[in-house]
Design a protein around this motif. Structure first.
Motif, PDB file in Angstrom:
ATOM      1  N   THR A   1       0.833  -1.204   0.000  1.00 41.54           N
ATOM      2  CA  THR A   1       0.000   0.000   0.000  1.00 41.54           C
ATOM      3  C   THR A   1       0.866   1.252   0.000  1.00 41.54           C
ATOM      4  N   VAL A   2       1.910   1.250   0.808  1.00 40.41           N
ATOM      5  CA  VAL A   2       2.820   2.396   0.872  1.00 40.41           C
ATOM      6  C   VAL A   2       3.514   2.592  -0.466  1.00 40.41           C
ATOM      7  N   ASN A   3       3.965   1.497  -1.083  1.00 38.70           N
ATOM      8  CA  ASN A   3       4.652   1.593  -2.369  1.00 38.70           C
ATOM      9  C   ASN A   3       3.746   2.145  -3.452  1.00 38.70           C
ATOM     10  N   VAL A   4       2.479   1.713  -3.479  1.00 37.00           N
ATOM     11  CA  VAL A   4       1.531   2.210  -4.478  1.00 37.00           C
ATOM     12  C   VAL A   4       1.312   3.708  -4.293  1.00 37.00           C
ATOM     13  N   GLY A   5       1.180   4.119  -3.050  1.00 38.26           N
ATOM     14  CA  GLY A   5       0.997   5.541  -2.780  1.00 38.26           C
ATOM     15  C   GLY A   5       2.163   6.377  -3.276  1.00 38.26           C
ATOM     16  N   LYS A   6       3.372   5.880  -3.063  1.00 36.43           N
ATOM     17  CA  LYS A   6       4.569   6.604  -3.514  1.00 36.43           C
ATOM     18  C   LYS A   6       4.648   6.631  -5.036  1.00 36.43           C
ATOM     19  N   LEU A   7       4.324   5.509  -5.660  1.00 38.67           N
ATOM     20  CA  LEU A   7       4.355   5.436  -7.124  1.00 38.67           C
ATOM     21  C   LEU A   7       3.337   6.395  -7.722  1.00 38.67           C
ATOM     22  N   ARG A   8       2.143   6.414  -7.152  1.00 36.38           N
ATOM     23  CA  ARG A   8       1.089   7.286  -7.659  1.00 36.38           C
ATOM     24  C   ARG A   8       1.494   8.758  -7.535  1.00 36.38           C
ATOM     25  N   SER A   9       2.069   9.095  -6.394  1.00 37.33           N
ATOM     26  CA  SER A   9       2.507  10.471  -6.163  1.00 37.33           C
ATOM     27  C   SER A   9       3.623  10.858  -7.134  1.00 37.33           C
ATOM     28  N   SER A  10       4.557   9.942  -7.340  1.00 38.39           N
ATOM     29  CA  SER A  10       5.669  10.206  -8.261  1.00 38.39           C
ATOM     30  C   SER A  10       5.174  10.361  -9.692  1.00 38.39           C
ATOM     31  N   ALA A  11       4.166   9.561 -10.058  1.00 37.08           N
ATOM     32  CA  ALA A  11       3.605   9.639 -11.410  1.00 37.08           C
ATOM     33  C   ALA A  11       2.932  10.993 -11.639  1.00 37.08           C
ATOM     34  N   GLU A  12       2.206  11.468 -10.629  1.00 38.63           N
ATOM     35  CA  GLU A  12       1.536  12.776 -10.733  1.00 38.63           C
ATOM     36  C   GLU A  12       2.563  13.899 -10.885  1.00 38.63           C
ATOM     37  N   VAL A  13       3.635  13.812 -10.106  1.00 37.06           N
ATOM     38  CA  VAL A  13       4.683  14.837 -10.166  1.00 37.06           C
ATOM     39  C   VAL A  13       5.354  14.833 -11.540  1.00 37.06           C
ATOM     40  N   ALA A  14       5.665  13.637 -12.032  1.00 35.99           N
ATOM     41  CA  ALA A  14       6.314  13.525 -13.349  1.00 35.99           C
ATOM     42  C   ALA A  14       5.413  14.088 -14.438  1.00 35.99           C
ATOM     43  N   PHE A  15       4.109  13.807 -14.356  1.00 38.97           N
ATOM     44  CA  PHE A  15       3.175  14.309 -15.367  1.00 38.97           C
ATOM     45  C   PHE A  15       3.086  15.830 -15.325  1.00 38.97           C
ATOM     46  N   SER A  16       3.035  16.379 -14.112  1.00 35.18           N
ATOM     47  CA  SER A  16       2.942  17.838 -13.971  1.00 35.18           C
ATOM     48  C   SER A  16       4.200  18.549 -14.472  1.00 35.18           C
ATOM     49  N   LYS A  17       5.341  17.852 -14.407  1.00 36.65           N
ATOM     50  CA  LYS A  17       6.603  18.427 -14.893  1.00 36.65           C
ATOM     51  C   LYS A  17       6.814  18.208 -16.392  1.00 36.65           C
ATOM     52  N   GLY A  18       5.896  17.488 -17.008  1.00 35.30           N
ATOM     53  CA  GLY A  18       6.032  17.216 -18.434  1.00 35.30           C
ATOM     54  C   GLY A  18       6.920  16.031 -18.734  1.00 35.30           C
ATOM     55  N   GLU A  19       7.268  15.256 -17.710  1.00 33.00           N
ATOM     56  CA  GLU A  19       8.088  14.052 -17.914  1.00 33.00           C
ATOM     57  C   GLU A  19       7.154  12.891 -18.247  1.00 33.00           C
ATOM     58  N   ILE A  20       6.659  12.916 -19.477  1.00 33.16           N
ATOM     59  CA  ILE A  20       5.569  12.027 -19.879  1.00 33.16           C
ATOM     60  C   ILE A  20       5.985  10.558 -19.892  1.00 33.16           C
ATOM     61  N   ASP A  21       7.153  10.270 -20.428  1.00 39.64           N
ATOM     62  CA  ASP A  21       7.603   8.872 -20.491  1.00 39.64           C
ATOM     63  C   ASP A  21       7.754   8.278 -19.088  1.00 39.64           C
ATOM     64  N   GLN A  22       8.300   9.073 -18.179  1.00 41.37           N
ATOM     65  CA  GLN A  22       8.465   8.621 -16.798  1.00 41.37           C
ATOM     66  C   GLN A  22       7.104   8.402 -16.132  1.00 41.37           C
ATOM     67  N   ALA A  23       6.179   9.339 -16.389  1.00 43.27           N
ATOM     68  CA  ALA A  23       4.833   9.218 -15.823  1.00 43.27           C
ATOM     69  C   ALA A  23       4.157   7.943 -16.322  1.00 43.27           C
ATOM     70  N   LEU A  24       4.356   7.643 -17.601  1.00 46.64           N
ATOM     71  CA  LEU A  24       3.753   6.440 -18.177  1.00 46.64           C
ATOM     72  C   LEU A  24       4.298   5.179 -17.504  1.00 46.64           C
ATOM     73  N   LYS A  25       5.599   5.116 -17.311  1.00 48.50           N
ATOM     74  CA  LYS A  25       6.218   3.955 -16.657  1.00 48.50           C
ATOM     75  C   LYS A  25       5.676   3.767 -15.248  1.00 48.50           C
ATOM     76  N   LEU A  26       5.522   4.871 -14.538  1.00 53.57           N
ATOM     77  CA  LEU A  26       5.048   4.802 -13.153  1.00 53.57           C
ATOM     78  C   LEU A  26       3.587   4.352 -13.080  1.00 53.57           C
ATOM     79  N   TRP A  27       2.756   4.871 -13.997  1.00 51.70           N
ATOM     80  CA  TRP A  27       1.354   4.450 -13.979  1.00 51.70           C
ATOM     81  C   TRP A  27       1.205   2.984 -14.369  1.00 51.70           C
TER      82      TRP A  27
END
Length: 204
Positions: A80-106
């Protein structure tokens, strides 16, 4: 500790059983009355020893089950903790325009939580940013398979169908939306979808 106790009890029980029966054979030869007296005492002792062994077994089983339950609970909490961190990291990457990274995280989030429609909707947004419309549509379909009454996702799929020229499918989506929430403001888009469908039909 319980396991060692169980092993010790079983060994002791076996040893005592062998010794007692050897003594009983000797007593039977010497004196039959004394033999029956010893037999009764030996059986009482053996029964008591078996109770000790059984207690050790129950203790060992309970300890093993408790350890397994704790391990399972810890693994679930960690996940559960890992999913929360992954989700948060994906949102941050998307907001920064790091689309490929966001895709990997999602993708990692979806692998862990494949029954959460919001995860598919989040990845849909990434695909839209990449102009991968087919992949985006597939994610919206997956999300609606999990929750067919998600209004936001129904609207998004209807608009995407319109964008892709799938006007008949778009109209069906806005009809579904009306069935879920007749007062939703985007139900008016059904008229646009219907007009689009008629225009395509006339051109054919």
């Amino acid at each position: 500790a319980c396991l060692l106790y169980l092993v010790f009890s079983c060994v002791l029980c076996a040893f005592v059983t062998v010794v007692v029966f050897k003594l009983l054979i000797m007593m039977a030869v010497i004196n039959k009355k004394f033999y029956y007296c010893c037999l009764r005492a030996a059986l009482m002792f053996l029964f008591a020893d078996l109770n000790v062994s059984l207690s050790g077994y129950i203790c060992a089983t309970a300890t093993t089950e408790s350890s397994s339950a704790k391990a399972s609970s810890s693994a679930s909490a960690s996940e559960t903790v890992n999913v929360g961190k992954l989700r948060s990291s994906a949102e941050v990457a998307f907001s920064k325009g790091e689309i490929d990274q966001a895709l990997k995280l999602w993708e990692q989030v979806i692998e862990i939580e494949p029954r959460n429609e919001n995860n598919f909707f989040k990845r849909y947004r990434v695909y839209i940013r990449q102009q991968k419309l087919r992949e985006a549509l597939a994610d919206l379909n997956s999300a609606l398979e999990i929750n067919p009454k998600n209004e936001n996702i129904l609207v998004s799929r209807g608009k995407l169908h319109l964008k892709m020229g799938k006007c008949f499918d778009a109209e069906k989506d806005f009809l579904l939306l009306k069935g879920v929430n007749p007062n939703h403001k985007d139900t008016a888009l059904r008229e646009d979808a219907h007009s689009c469908y008629e225009a395509i039909a006339e051109s054919d």
